[in-house]
Write an enzyme that holds these catalytic residues in place. Structure first.
Site, PDB file in Angstrom:
ATOM      1  N   SER B 153       0.936  -1.090  -0.026  1.00  0.00           N
ATOM      2  CA  SER B 153       0.188   0.145  -0.008  1.00  0.00           C
ATOM      3  C   SER B 153       0.981   1.186   0.077  1.00  0.00           C
ATOM      4  O   SER B 153       1.757   1.450  -0.918  1.00  0.00           O
ATOM      5  CB  SER B 153      -0.835  -0.147   1.219  1.00  0.00           C
ATOM      6  OG  SER B 153      -1.963   0.692   1.063  1.00  0.00           O
ATOM      7  N   ASP B 316      -8.671  -6.977  -4.414  1.00  0.00           N
ATOM      8  CA  ASP B 316      -8.261  -5.561  -3.847  1.00  0.00           C
ATOM      9  C   ASP B 316      -8.813  -4.496  -4.883  1.00  0.00           C
ATOM     10  O   ASP B 316      -8.203  -4.157  -5.885  1.00  0.00           O
ATOM     11  CB  ASP B 316      -6.739  -5.350  -3.803  1.00  0.00           C
ATOM     12  CG  ASP B 316      -6.234  -4.278  -3.217  1.00  0.00           C
ATOM     13  OD1 ASP B 316      -7.081  -3.540  -3.143  1.00  0.00           O
ATOM     14  OD2 ASP B 316      -5.016  -3.902  -3.015  1.00  0.00           O
ATOM     15  N   HIS B 349      -7.995  -5.328  -0.272  1.00  0.00           N
ATOM     16  CA  HIS B 349      -6.682  -4.538   0.189  1.00  0.00           C
ATOM     17  C   HIS B 349      -5.985  -5.217   1.224  1.00  0.00           C
ATOM     18  O   HIS B 349      -4.719  -4.976   1.338  1.00  0.00           O
ATOM     19  CB  HIS B 349      -7.135  -3.302   0.262  1.00  0.00           C
ATOM     20  CG  HIS B 349      -5.674  -2.305   0.153  1.00  0.00           C
ATOM     21  ND1 HIS B 349      -4.885  -2.436  -0.694  1.00  0.00           N
ATOM     22  CD2 HIS B 349      -5.240  -1.363   1.176  1.00  0.00           C
ATOM     23  CE1 HIS B 349      -3.716  -1.618  -0.432  1.00  0.00           C
ATOM     24  NE2 HIS B 349      -4.019  -1.128   0.699  1.00  0.00           N
TER      25      HIS B 349
END
Lengths: 192, 374
Positions: B153, B316, B349
């Site tokens: 991320s 995701d 995610h």
């Protein structure tokens, strides 16, 4: 070493830059790195095979062959390999054109759907053949395209693609003559 | 880290006047403190160091246990003896980002000039500033070349930025569930979270230190965050329409469904562990980042000679795979050595924190091969 890998290795010059389309677990690329000191990259659709490629230190991209070649510029590779994968792609004509765009040469390995065993099965049994090289039934085969050695030669002739070398064989070794009748697999080294 | 030794956070302070850190915005900031932790040992030729970057609300405590703590660091299943980031082989470093609130200089830190917390007087920081500040830390530790930089991320953005900014100091980079610029949807979700905080009267234009916290706004922003970190399927599998502590729905506005109380719990606990202003600054840093702002993306990788492993997850939707595929494509155009995999998983995610099996295999083998060539 797999017999097809052995013959492909023989076709490739040392220190080449190689792309393998449908590289599976990366075995061939790993051999090319070790035995021929090649720089190697692969494209593979099956997630499980990617783990094995990474374990072998083979650089691989998860994706399908039909769209994966657009990422590369012209003549980026010395060789682009399509071994036992051409018959599974949606658009083989485009894939070969793309392989010959990004590669100076391409190596194409195909199962010969018209070998003697297959011909006899069609003729005497009246059924779609199931052989060692073509072990699938019509309902579970991953193959989308069915071609013979002659078909591939014609394909190349029609598109002014030069066949530099044709290696035909079965599990026991190379076939000396009448490739289209006696061999189960053929590997072509081509360029345009 | 499963060993019995406790880990401790360390601190490195630099950029004292007159050598302040010059931020991307041109503003000078100093002194700067970075909180960091290390696991494993640096080898004699200092060639086994791996820098790990945390995500938006992470911290330097990536692995192991702090004394008297119950829960280990945020990526503990990935870091430790025999794990993917193997502390028997590598020195693992993780620092809290500039602008954070877990020991590194950020809006909740005391401004030396005023003796009060910075609040909104803290300068706007960028991903580039975070990376540059951590380069100072790596220099301080005497490491000239990292074996790898890795992150998921926001951490992935930092690893990516490092590979472009300091190409000669990095052998490999592992980018997980990340991108190279945020889309309108990603910015929009951040903005809703920011507005939730800023519309809380207790936020008080960022001046709430020593007073009541903007708890309601923080909580709502975290609830939004958690929805985006999961997938529809993972929420359905985890909660479905299960009711919380009751047999029938109440036909009122107390919470009925398990998912409601889960989000409220997550929101409330976030207030305790994170600073509202840090959330504003860091989410803004994410929005500002665009590796292709000065050139196209292909041009951005011209000088890069790092080997990459890029991992995405099918479910995701916050950092969808196509964004990483664009990175892969631009790298390939520059003949950069890259491996890319999209792992099939339903965790959304959050996968980079919870999908450990596949990531462990990939990371450990990838690092093995890098270390062999080192």
């Amino acid at each position: 070493m797999r017999i097809d890998h052995k013959y492909i290795l023989e076709m490739i010059e040392p220190n080449s830059h190689v792309l393998d389309l449908g590289c599976g677990d990366g075995e061939l690329l790993s051999l090319l790195m070790k035995e021929r000191n090649c720089r190697a990259a692969g494209i593979e659709i099956n997630e499980k095979e990617i783990y094995k490629c990474v374990e072998r230190g083979v650089s691989v991209s998860h994706g399908d062959i039909d769209s994966g070649l657009a990422d590369y510029s012209d003549k980026r590779f010395d060789y682009v390999i399509l071994n036992e994968s051409l018959q599974e792609v949606l658009n083989p004509e485009k894939v070969i054109a793309e392989a010959l765009r990004v590669g100076k040469k391409a190596i194409v390995g195909i199962p010969n759907f018209c070998n003697l065993n297959a011909r006899l099965q069609i003729f005497f049994l009246g059924r779609v053949p199931v052989t060692e090289g073509l072990p699938y039934k019509w309902y579970n085969t991953p193959n989308l395209r069915f071609l013979s050695i002659k078909d591939f030669r014609d394909f190349c002739t029609e598109r002014s693609i030069t066949i530099e070398c044709e290696c035909a064989f079965d599990a026991k070794g190379k076939i000396a003559f009448a490739h289209n009748i006696f061999s189960e697999i053929a590997i072509f080294l081509i360029h345009k | 880290m499963s060993n019995s030794q406790f880990v401790e956070t360390q601190y490195f302070t630099f950029a004292q006047a007159p050598n302040e850190l010059v931020l991307k915005s041109g503003v000078k900031l100093g002194p700067v403190t970075l909180a960091y932790e290390t696991y494993g040992k640096l080898n004699a030729d200092k060639s086994n160091a791996i820098l790990i970057f945390h995500a938006l609300t992470g911290d330097a405590h990536a692995a192991g246990l702090h004394k008297d703590a119950k829960n280990p660091g945020w990526w503990d299943p990935m870091i430790g003896a025999g794990r993917a980031f193997d502390t028997d082989k590598y020195l693992i470093i993780c620092a809290n980002v500039l602008g954070g609130c877990k020991g590194s200089t950020g809006p909740s830190s005391i401004n030396a000039a005023t003796g009060k917390p910075y609040g909104l007087n803290f300068p706007v920081i960028t991903i580039e500033d975070m990376v540059v500040s951590q380069k100072h830390l790596i220099d301080h530790l005497g490491i000239k070349k990292l074996l790898a930089a890795a992150g998921g991320s926001m951490g992935g953005l930092m690893a990516l930025e490092w590979s472009v900014r300091f190409p000669d100091t990095l052998q490999s980079a592992i980018l997980i569930a990340t991108n190279y610029k945020h889309t309108a949807q990603q910015i929009a979700l951040h903005e809703v979270a920011r507005q939730a905080i800023m519309s809380d009267p207790n936020w008080n234009k960022g001046d709430y230190y020593g007073r009541e916290l903007p708890a309601q706004g923080m909580s709502v922003s975290r609830m939004i965050g958690h929805i985006t970190y999961m997938s529809e399927r993972s929420m359905e599998e985890k909660f479905g329409r299960k009711l919380q502590g009751k047999e029938k729905v109440g036909y009122d506005f107390s919470h009925d469904f398990e998912v409601e109380s889960y989000l409220k719990y997550r929101g409330a606990s976030f207030v305790q562990r994170f600073d509202a202003n840090s959330y504003l600054y860091l989410s803004k840093a994410l929005d500002y980042f665009d590796l292709s702002e000065d050139t196209d993306l292909v041009g951005a990788f011209k000088k890069v000679n790092t080997k990459f492993l890029i991992i995405t997850f099918t479910s995701d939707w916050l950092y969808p795979s196509y964004q990483s595929k664009d990175i892969v494509k631009a790298m390939k155009a520059n003949d950069v050595d890259v491996s890319f995999i999209e792992i099939e998983t339903s965790y959304g995610h959050d996968s980079f924190l919870v999908e450990i099996d596949g990531q462990s295999k990939l990371v450990s083998h990838f690092l093995n091969n890098i270390a062999k060539k080192a």
